[in-house]
Design a protein around this motif. Sequence first.
Motif, PDB file in Angstrom:
ATOM      1  N   VAL A 127       0.329  43.089  11.326  1.00 29.68           N
ATOM      2  CA  VAL A 127      -0.596  43.862  12.154  1.00 29.68           C
ATOM      3  C   VAL A 127      -0.942  43.092  13.417  1.00 29.68           C
ATOM      4  CG1 VAL A 127      -2.898  44.873  12.244  1.00 29.68           C
ATOM      5  CG2 VAL A 127      -1.526  45.104  10.176  1.00 29.68           C
ATOM      6  N   TYR A 128      -1.145  41.781  13.272  1.00 32.60           N
ATOM      7  CA  TYR A 128      -1.457  40.942  14.422  1.00 32.60           C
ATOM      8  C   TYR A 128      -0.323  40.975  15.446  1.00 32.60           C
ATOM      9  CZ  TYR A 128      -1.768  36.613  17.101  1.00 32.60           C
ATOM     10  OH  TYR A 128      -1.779  35.693  18.109  1.00 32.60           O
ATOM     11  N   ALA A 129       0.923  40.818  14.960  1.00 31.19           N
ATOM     12  CA  ALA A 129       2.070  40.829  15.864  1.00 31.19           C
ATOM     13  C   ALA A 129       2.218  42.176  16.550  1.00 31.19           C
ATOM     14  CB  ALA A 129       3.349  40.495  15.083  1.00 31.19           C
ATOM     15  N   ALA A 130       2.007  43.262  15.801  1.00 30.76           N
ATOM     16  CA  ALA A 130       2.127  44.594  16.388  1.00 30.76           C
ATOM     17  C   ALA A 130       1.100  44.792  17.492  1.00 30.76           C
ATOM     18  CB  ALA A 130       1.963  45.655  15.296  1.00 30.76           C
TER      19      ALA A 130
ATOM     20  N   GLY B 298       6.420  45.647  13.298  1.00 31.00           N
ATOM     21  CA  GLY B 298       5.626  44.478  12.936  1.00 31.00           C
ATOM     22  C   GLY B 298       5.176  44.547  11.490  1.00 31.00           C
ATOM     23  N   VAL B 299       4.720  45.718  11.059  1.00 31.81           N
ATOM     24  CA  VAL B 299       4.306  45.906   9.662  1.00 31.81           C
ATOM     25  C   VAL B 299       5.523  45.873   8.740  1.00 31.81           C
ATOM     26  CG1 VAL B 299       3.119  47.457   8.071  1.00 31.81           C
ATOM     27  CG2 VAL B 299       2.308  47.232  10.426  1.00 31.81           C
TER      28      VAL B 299
ATOM     29  N   SER C  30       9.526  41.975  17.234  1.00 32.19           N
ATOM     30  CA  SER C  30       8.661  42.020  16.054  1.00 32.19           C
ATOM     31  C   SER C  30       9.130  41.032  14.998  1.00 32.19           C
ATOM     32  CB  SER C  30       8.630  43.438  15.482  1.00 32.19           C
ATOM     33  OG  SER C  30       8.111  44.360  16.406  1.00 32.19           O
ATOM     34  N   PHE C  31      10.418  41.030  14.715  1.00 36.33           N
ATOM     35  CA  PHE C  31      10.939  40.118  13.695  1.00 36.33           C
ATOM     36  C   PHE C  31      10.760  38.662  14.123  1.00 36.33           C
ATOM     37  CE2 PHE C  31      14.103  42.921  11.140  1.00 36.33           C
ATOM     38  CZ  PHE C  31      13.087  43.830  10.923  1.00 36.33           C
ATOM     39  N   ALA C  32      11.053  38.365  15.394  1.00 34.29           N
ATOM     40  CA  ALA C  32      10.939  36.983  15.863  1.00 34.29           C
ATOM     41  C   ALA C  32       9.494  36.508  15.811  1.00 34.29           C
ATOM     42  CB  ALA C  32      11.484  36.864  17.284  1.00 34.29           C
ATOM     43  N   PHE C  33       8.553  37.342  16.254  1.00 32.70           N
ATOM     44  CA  PHE C  33       7.164  36.912  16.314  1.00 32.70           C
ATOM     45  C   PHE C  33       6.557  36.778  14.921  1.00 32.70           C
ATOM     46  CE2 PHE C  33       2.594  37.757  17.566  1.00 32.70           C
ATOM     47  CZ  PHE C  33       2.414  36.492  18.106  1.00 32.70           C
TER      48      PHE C  33
ATOM     49  N   GLY D  32       8.187  36.373  12.117  1.00 34.41           N
ATOM     50  CA  GLY D  32       8.835  35.249  11.461  1.00 34.41           C
ATOM     51  C   GLY D  32       8.334  33.908  11.959  1.00 34.41           C
ATOM     52  N   LEU D  33       8.073  33.808  13.273  1.00 30.17           N
ATOM     53  CA  LEU D  33       7.584  32.556  13.844  1.00 30.17           C
ATOM     54  C   LEU D  33       6.185  32.216  13.337  1.00 30.17           C
ATOM     55  CD1 LEU D  33       7.920  30.215  15.864  1.00 30.17           C
ATOM     56  CD2 LEU D  33       7.068  31.749  17.643  1.00 30.17           C
ATOM     57  N   VAL D  34       5.271  33.173  13.403  1.00 31.03           N
ATOM     58  CA  VAL D  34       3.893  32.907  12.974  1.00 31.03           C
ATOM     59  C   VAL D  34       3.841  32.641  11.474  1.00 31.03           C
ATOM     60  CG1 VAL D  34       1.560  33.839  12.870  1.00 31.03           C
ATOM     61  CG2 VAL D  34       2.970  34.291  14.865  1.00 31.03           C
ATOM     62  N   SER D  35       4.613  33.392  10.692  1.00 30.65           N
ATOM     63  CA  SER D  35       4.615  33.161   9.243  1.00 30.65           C
ATOM     64  C   SER D  35       5.186  31.787   8.901  1.00 30.65           C
ATOM     65  CB  SER D  35       5.418  34.262   8.544  1.00 30.65           C
ATOM     66  OG  SER D  35       6.755  34.288   9.007  1.00 30.65           O
ATOM     67  N   THR D  36       6.182  31.337   9.652  1.00 28.54           N
ATOM     68  CA  THR D  36       6.720  29.994   9.413  1.00 28.54           C
ATOM     69  C   THR D  36       5.694  28.931   9.785  1.00 28.54           C
ATOM     70  OG1 THR D  36       8.926  30.853   9.936  1.00 28.54           O
ATOM     71  CG2 THR D  36       8.673  28.468   9.853  1.00 28.54           C
ATOM     72  N   PHE D  37       4.939  29.164  10.864  1.00 28.07           N
ATOM     73  CA  PHE D  37       3.838  28.265  11.198  1.00 28.07           C
ATOM     74  C   PHE D  37       2.851  28.162  10.033  1.00 28.07           C
ATOM     75  CE2 PHE D  37       4.456  28.224  15.936  1.00 28.07           C
ATOM     76  CZ  PHE D  37       4.268  26.864  16.102  1.00 28.07           C
ATOM     77  N   LEU D  38       2.497  29.289   9.437  1.00 27.23           N
ATOM     78  CA  LEU D  38       1.522  29.279   8.348  1.00 27.23           C
ATOM     79  C   LEU D  38       2.074  28.584   7.112  1.00 27.23           C
ATOM     80  CD1 LEU D  38      -0.086  32.829   8.628  1.00 27.23           C
ATOM     81  CD2 LEU D  38      -0.874  30.670   9.561  1.00 27.23           C
ATOM     82  N   LEU D  39       3.339  28.824   6.799  1.00 26.10           N
ATOM     83  CA  LEU D  39       3.937  28.133   5.660  1.00 26.10           C
ATOM     84  C   LEU D  39       3.989  26.626   5.903  1.00 26.10           C
ATOM     85  CD1 LEU D  39       6.888  30.542   4.761  1.00 26.10           C
ATOM     86  CD2 LEU D  39       4.760  30.196   3.489  1.00 26.10           C
TER      87      LEU D  39
END
Length: 483
Positions: free
Chosen positions: A86-89, A265-266, A320-323, A325-332
Amino acid sequence: AFNTATVFIGPLTVYLGALLGARRVLLVGCVVFATISACLPFVHSYSLLIVLLAIAGVSSGTFYPLTIGFVLLNVPLRYLALTLGVYAACIEGALNFAPSLYGFYRDHWSWMWMFWTSALVTPVMAACVYYGMPASRAPAPTGPKPSFAGFLYFSAGIALLFAAIDHGQRLDWWRSGVFTALFASGLFLLACAIARRMRAPNPLVDLPYLRQWTTIALGVALFAFRFVLLATALLIPQSLAFRGLDAAQLGPAVLWTAVAEMFFGVFAAHLLNKGLDSRLLMALGFATIGTVCLVNAGFTREWAAENYFTTALPMAVGQSFAFVGLVSTFLLQSFFSGGLDSPFRVLTFSAFIHLVRIFGGQLSATLMSRFIAEQEKVHSYLLGLHVQAGDSITEHAVRLLSAGLAARSNGTAGAAGRAVGLVAGSVRLEAYTLTFIDAFQLIAWVCVATLLLLATLRRFPMNFRDLAVLDTGPRVAPTGEQS
């Protein structure tokens, strides 16, 4: 002024969030930002406008680091991927939706709504903060006393460097005393911050935590994403604007990308919840963006907004996929590197992402603007070699145009002058066409380089589907080396 103030407050947000609590800082920031946004259309003094924009930038610059820190510590893990989607969207959709929205305001409502929109939306955010974020007490003072001076030196230095880069192209870089002063002052203040850090490390900032390859690589990937995002934020609008199209005419070229991003994004978050590796999702995004840019490199001077419609959907998928994926990888990375062991690590990590996002965005735009300006000169020169006075083809074109313009010109000399102007304009138009082709190809190569960088990232012990099992206990990051 607004963007410089946003950069300035980024590092200081770590200090303010730790001292006063994230909820209190966000609420004050929302009130200040909404009030100033409502008043800006009525300001007629340029000096006052700059001051108010700076205050608005300071107040809004607290939003990103503090909200990301709250997400890391409080959002249930089973909903974390959906939150990122939702944030990325919202972020990407707002960026690509802006040209059409501003064109609509100008043509149908009023330019004042460019500011009033923020004034209406910010209270909604304040309500979410008030009812969604629990009040937190200030931590008890333990250990060395936090240093406000170190934050101030670093924030001011980064802000001055940002201002120098922002105005460098307009001021002609080192030929301008203003640019030189801004750049030198920024470097001096950064040196002061480094000296202060070596003399008395600030307990609120955990810089050693950031010295990990995955964190550094993701920071470079975030900069690369901000650069490739210019395909829709800068290149597509400018490739149409240099032909004289206004915001209402060029807006549809990126509007459909914004609409599609609200869904993809969702959908990307759903793929993460199903167990897809966030690195693979990010790689798919960058690969798609690079492919779309190669397709857009077939740009010609006859293109209109409709010619970009065919690539709007795949561009939305890629961004959408890049953003996400990038933010989720940061969180992991924050989970599995001990980022949640200390609230100060969370704030440090959030401020790092915020700085790379803001500073990298401006640096990317500056580099692309410089690239476009220099490439246009190169292509104008190369094309001009084939359009010389006395050349038979050139003379023939001028004669034909002069004959066509003679009836509406002031004599033969006037018609010839207008004909020469049309030929020069045609050369300039073709030079810009070749320049934008080069720019799309440059973004494609940046995507390739980013994919090579992503190949160096190691796999995390868990994905977002596996993290759902941690919801039964308190939020504590698993530690240990990545496998």
